[in-house]
Design an enzyme around this catalytic site. Sequence first.
Site, PDB file in Angstrom:
ATOM      1  N   LYS A   1       0.833  -1.202   0.000  1.00  0.00           N
ATOM      2  CA  LYS A   1       0.000   0.000   0.000  1.00  0.00           C
ATOM      3  C   LYS A   1       0.867   1.251   0.000  1.00  0.00           C
ATOM      4  O   LYS A   1       0.626   2.188  -0.766  1.00  0.00           O
ATOM      5  CB  LYS A   1      -0.916   0.013   1.243  1.00  0.00           C
ATOM      6  CG  LYS A   1      -2.091  -0.939   1.144  1.00  0.00           C
ATOM      7  CD  LYS A   1      -2.809  -1.122   2.477  1.00  0.00           C
ATOM      8  CE  LYS A   1      -3.890  -2.194   2.341  1.00  0.00           C
ATOM      9  NZ  LYS A   1      -4.470  -2.638   3.605  1.00  0.00           N
TER      10      LYS A   1
ATOM     11  N   GLN B   1      -4.994  -1.329   9.640  1.00  0.00           N
ATOM     12  CA  GLN B   1      -4.957  -2.678   9.067  1.00  0.00           C
ATOM     13  C   GLN B   1      -5.613  -3.687  10.009  1.00  0.00           C
ATOM     14  O   GLN B   1      -5.324  -3.721  11.210  1.00  0.00           O
ATOM     15  CB  GLN B   1      -3.485  -3.069   8.787  1.00  0.00           C
ATOM     16  CG  GLN B   1      -3.295  -4.393   8.088  1.00  0.00           C
ATOM     17  CD  GLN B   1      -3.760  -4.387   6.633  1.00  0.00           C
ATOM     18  OE1 GLN B   1      -3.838  -3.353   5.992  1.00  0.00           O
ATOM     19  NE2 GLN B   1      -4.076  -5.559   6.117  1.00  0.00           N
TER      20      GLN B   1
ATOM     21  N   ASP C   1     -11.423   2.979   4.075  1.00  0.00           N
ATOM     22  CA  ASP C   1     -11.886   1.586   4.017  1.00  0.00           C
ATOM     23  C   ASP C   1     -13.403   1.515   3.886  1.00  0.00           C
ATOM     24  O   ASP C   1     -13.942   0.465   3.522  1.00  0.00           O
ATOM     25  CB  ASP C   1     -11.518   0.858   5.322  1.00  0.00           C
ATOM     26  CG  ASP C   1     -10.257   0.028   5.208  1.00  0.00           C
ATOM     27  OD1 ASP C   1      -9.995  -0.510   4.114  1.00  0.00           O
ATOM     28  OD2 ASP C   1      -9.545  -0.093   6.220  1.00  0.00           O
TER      29      ASP C   1
HETATM   30  N1  GUN Z   1      -7.049  -6.566   6.107  1.00  0.00           N
HETATM   31  C1  GUN Z   1      -7.289  -7.292   4.996  1.00  0.00           C
HETATM   32  N2  GUN Z   1      -7.950  -6.551   4.083  1.00  0.00           N
HETATM   33  C2  GUN Z   1      -8.138  -5.332   4.640  1.00  0.00           C
HETATM   34  C3  GUN Z   1      -8.740  -4.128   4.185  1.00  0.00           C
HETATM   35  O1  GUN Z   1      -9.277  -4.034   3.075  1.00  0.00           O
HETATM   36  N3  GUN Z   1      -8.697  -3.084   5.046  1.00  0.00           N
HETATM   37  C4  GUN Z   1      -8.135  -3.170   6.278  1.00  0.00           C
HETATM   38  N4  GUN Z   1      -8.168  -2.080   7.059  1.00  0.00           N
HETATM   39  N5  GUN Z   1      -7.558  -4.271   6.733  1.00  0.00           N
HETATM   40  C5  GUN Z   1      -7.553  -5.340   5.911  1.00  0.00           C
END
Ligand code: GUN
Length: 305
Positions: free
Chosen positions: A54, A98, A121
Amino acid sequence: MTAQLIDGKAFAASVREKVSTHVAQIAETHGVTPGLAVVLVGEDPASEVYVRSKGKQTVEVGMNSFEYKLSAETSEEALLELIETLNADTSVHGILVQLPLPAHLNESLVINAIDPAKDVDGFHISNVGLLGTGQKSMVPCTPLGCLMMLRDYHGSLSGLNAVVIGRSNIVGKPMAQLLLGDSCTVTIAHSRTKDLPEVVRRADIVVAAVGRPHFVQGDWVKPGATVIDVGINRIPAPEKGLRDDGSVKTRLVGDVDFDAAVSVAGAITPVPGGVGPMTIACLLANTLTACCRAHGFAEPEGLTA
Ligand code: GUN
């Protein structure tokens, strides 16, 4: 007949290209650079890989990346304090914590502490409510990526029968809301659904998000239907041989029996290279959208629901 492959890798590259162009434009016109803060608590190796990816892609499209790596023992109070600081920081337009979080931290409390306008998100309860009532919101990245691919392939989705298999808050439910927003007739199916093969056979669009390898069989798919496979499952692949430590190598497969479905469907996303790459591309799109909304700039076309 063989289905057309929907190339998520190429589509994600085109989304990043659009984001990058728009980021350069607002930097030049307004002197503003979108910023994304990613918070990782603990040392889960898979999460570390995601967070690194990311951060790298954020910088590649010309945005600022802020990474916060906190120890697994971080207190809820300390994490909430960091979120408060990021909420107040005008150089941060998007905040992502996350998941999963270590067990001692209350996930919904933490997510709902994020300013909803920075919730890239789309997990904050305000954004869930806005999406559910058809109002402008931040939209979860994976379903947004699926919607973009479906719109690109079909043009209008109006009147199509869509079946979403899976009822998670992250994929299934928001996906169903988005399809409803585009005037599909939507069925949400799940592990308790009766006659699932029959339900799937009625669908013009199948979104598989159950997290079970090869769950959707080829003969469940209506000829010509569009199949979006959200699954990312790792299964043993003895045909690839052994690792140095003697363990069996693995491979990624989706929730759909691809080899069977590809000869029935009209279009299908592969795994890997389908939905997966779209998730981070949509995170970047959401960060740009959040920045544009925060400053009252025109929003980029085609990057939102
Ligand atoms: N963990 C796995 N996929 C995601 C996601 O799309 N967002 C977040 N915040 N954590 C994750």
